[in-house]
Design a protein around this motif. Structure first.
Motif, PDB file in Angstrom:
ATOM      1  N   UNK A  29       0.865  -1.182   0.000  1.00 22.18           N
ATOM      2  CA  UNK A  29       0.000   0.000   0.000  1.00 22.18           C
ATOM      3  C   UNK A  29       0.900   1.229   0.000  1.00 22.18           C
ATOM      4  N   UNK A  30       0.629   2.159  -0.916  1.00 19.44           N
ATOM      5  CA  UNK A  30       1.375   3.410  -1.002  1.00 19.44           C
ATOM      6  C   UNK A  30       0.381   4.542  -0.844  1.00 19.44           C
ATOM      7  N   UNK A  31       0.658   5.450   0.090  1.00 13.87           N
ATOM      8  CA  UNK A  31      -0.228   6.594   0.328  1.00 13.87           C
ATOM      9  C   UNK A  31       0.524   7.885   0.064  1.00 13.87           C
ATOM     10  N   UNK A  32      -0.168   8.828  -0.544  1.00 11.40           N
ATOM     11  CA  UNK A  32       0.377  10.138  -0.897  1.00 11.40           C
ATOM     12  C   UNK A  32      -0.403  11.171  -0.101  1.00 11.40           C
ATOM     13  N   UNK A  33       0.300  11.975   0.702  1.00 15.91           N
ATOM     14  CA  UNK A  33      -0.376  12.948   1.559  1.00 15.91           C
ATOM     15  C   UNK A  33       0.277  14.317   1.409  1.00 15.91           C
ATOM     16  N   UNK A  34      -0.538  15.299   1.087  1.00 17.33           N
ATOM     17  CA  UNK A  34      -0.025  16.664   0.975  1.00 17.33           C
ATOM     18  C   UNK A  34       0.104  17.244   2.377  1.00 17.33           C
ATOM     19  N   UNK A  35       1.320  17.689   2.724  1.00 16.41           N
ATOM     20  CA  UNK A  35       1.569  18.330   4.012  1.00 16.41           C
ATOM     21  C   UNK A  35       2.251  19.669   3.743  1.00 16.41           C
ATOM     22  N   UNK A  36       2.515  20.412   4.780  1.00 17.17           N
ATOM     23  CA  UNK A  36       3.065  21.762   4.645  1.00 17.17           C
ATOM     24  C   UNK A  36       4.333  21.806   3.794  1.00 17.17           C
ATOM     25  N   UNK A  37       5.242  20.856   3.998  1.00 20.27           N
ATOM     26  CA  UNK A  37       6.546  20.885   3.340  1.00 20.27           C
ATOM     27  C   UNK A  37       6.601  20.183   1.984  1.00 20.27           C
ATOM     28  N   UNK A  38       5.497  19.581   1.561  1.00 19.51           N
ATOM     29  CA  UNK A  38       5.504  18.855   0.290  1.00 19.51           C
ATOM     30  C   UNK A  38       4.548  17.674   0.326  1.00 19.51           C
ATOM     31  N   UNK A  39       4.972  16.573  -0.259  1.00 18.53           N
ATOM     32  CA  UNK A  39       4.147  15.373  -0.330  1.00 18.53           C
ATOM     33  C   UNK A  39       4.843  14.264   0.460  1.00 18.53           C
ATOM     34  N   UNK A  40       4.120  13.741   1.449  1.00 18.66           N
ATOM     35  CA  UNK A  40       4.650  12.592   2.190  1.00 18.66           C
ATOM     36  C   UNK A  40       4.178  11.328   1.469  1.00 18.66           C
ATOM     37  N   UNK A  41       5.140  10.491   1.093  1.00 20.22           N
ATOM     38  CA  UNK A  41       4.843   9.211   0.451  1.00 20.22           C
ATOM     39  C   UNK A  41       5.158   8.129   1.482  1.00 20.22           C
ATOM     40  N   UNK A  42       4.152   7.307   1.786  1.00 18.37           N
ATOM     41  CA  UNK A  42       4.307   6.226   2.762  1.00 18.37           C
ATOM     42  C   UNK A  42       4.018   4.906   2.070  1.00 18.37           C
ATOM     43  N   UNK A  43       4.991   4.022   2.067  1.00 15.93           N
ATOM     44  CA  UNK A  43       4.824   2.709   1.446  1.00 15.93           C
ATOM     45  C   UNK A  43       4.943   1.636   2.524  1.00 15.93           C
ATOM     46  N   UNK A  44       3.929   0.793   2.618  1.00 17.78           N
ATOM     47  CA  UNK A  44       3.927  -0.324   3.563  1.00 17.78           C
ATOM     48  C   UNK A  44       3.794  -1.609   2.765  1.00 17.78           C
TER      49      UNK A  44
END
Length: 118
Positions: free
Chosen positions: A94-109
């Motif tokens: 599972x890969x999640x893309x989250x827009x945060x203040x500093x850019x895009x956090x990509x989390x891969x599990x």
């Protein structure tokens, strides 16, 4: 059945969501970044990004000694948010893309393989 151990990797990409998504999913970009180290490369990448679609990335040692196909089937695709797939060996990712203040956090599990230690 016992649940497989999972590994989670997170990174911050300082770019727009559209650009991060494009570079993560477009085969021409995948061929540039999909390398474990400088002595590997990806000579071929095919990606049908839709539920039920498949992907296949050929990964090869630059010295020509070995190559293999990394492949799977998409279980879930939510543009600019989430990609989930099942690998050829039945492990789940599972890969999640989250827009945060500093850019895009990509989390891969992903479920860990049994061949190598965690």
């Amino acid at each position: 059945m016992m649940e497989k151990p999972k590994i989670t990797v997170k990174t911050l990409v300082q770019a727009s969501m559209d650009k991060v998504w494009e570079y993560w999913t477009n085969p021409e970009h995948v061929k540039v970044w999909n390398n474990a180290s400088d002595d590997w490369y990806t000579p071929k990448a095919v990606n049908d990004l839709q539920v039920g679609g498949t992907f296949s990335y050929t990964m090869a040692a630059r010295d020509g000694s070995v190559s293999f196909d990394f492949y799977g089937v998409y279980d879930e695709v939510e543009k600019n948010q989430k990609i989930a797939y099942t690998l050829g060996d039945k492990r789940k990712v599972v890969i999640e893309f989250e827009e945060i203040t500093d850019g895009i956090r990509v989390t891969e599990t992903f479920e860990a393989e049994e061949e190598n230690t965690l």
